[in-house]
Motif scaffolding. Structure first.
Motif, mmCIF file in Angstrom:
data_model
loop_
_atom_site.group_PDB
_atom_site.id
_atom_site.type_symbol
_atom_site.label_atom_id
_atom_site.label_comp_id
_atom_site.label_asym_id
_atom_site.label_seq_id
_atom_site.Cartn_x
_atom_site.Cartn_y
_atom_site.Cartn_z
ATOM 1 N N UNK A 107 -4.431 -9.831 10.410
ATOM 2 C CA UNK A 107 -3.550 -10.901 9.922
ATOM 3 C C UNK A 107 -2.787 -10.515 8.653
ATOM 4 N N UNK A 108 -2.828 -9.256 8.240
ATOM 5 C CA UNK A 108 -2.020 -8.784 7.127
ATOM 6 C C UNK A 108 -2.668 -8.842 5.758
ATOM 7 N N UNK A 109 -3.913 -9.334 5.675
ATOM 8 C CA UNK A 109 -4.587 -9.401 4.382
ATOM 9 C C UNK A 109 -5.303 -8.083 4.087
ATOM 10 N N UNK A 110 -5.504 -7.806 2.799
ATOM 11 C CA UNK A 110 -6.265 -6.622 2.416
ATOM 12 C C UNK A 110 -7.724 -6.771 2.826
ATOM 13 N N UNK B 40 -10.434 -1.770 0.704
ATOM 14 C CA UNK B 40 -10.081 -0.702 1.627
ATOM 15 C C UNK B 40 -8.559 -0.617 1.678
ATOM 16 N N UNK B 41 -7.996 0.576 1.534
ATOM 17 C CA UNK B 41 -6.529 0.679 1.477
ATOM 18 C C UNK B 41 -5.843 0.510 2.832
ATOM 19 N N UNK B 42 -6.128 -0.593 3.496
ATOM 20 C CA UNK B 42 -5.420 -0.943 4.742
ATOM 21 C C UNK B 42 -5.454 -2.454 4.883
#
Length: 65
Positions: A34-37, A28-30
């Motif tokens: 915690x900052x992980x894809x 998913x493009x977000x």
């Protein structure tokens, strides 16, 4: 005079693979909190017009027995 019925000659546009569910890994493009894809596995198949997705749930061997 010969009449040609065009409706009987229209090929089926859905090939055999459109009926089969594929296990697909998506990203998913977000990013998560915690900052992980965000990524995961889903079942998908094409119905001739669009992709259809289903949730994929993994079971451990202990739960399956």
């Amino acid at each position: 005079m010969m009449v040609f019925d065009r409706s009987s000659q229209i090929p089926d546009l859905r090939s055999g693979w459109t009926e089969i569910w594929h296990l697909w890994t998506i990203i998913v493009p977000r990013r998560s909190i915690n900052g992980q894809l965000v990524y995961g596995k889903v079942w998908r198949r094409h119905d001739g017009r669009q992709w259809i997705y289903k949730k994929f749930t993994e079971y451990s061997e202990d739960e399956a027995a």
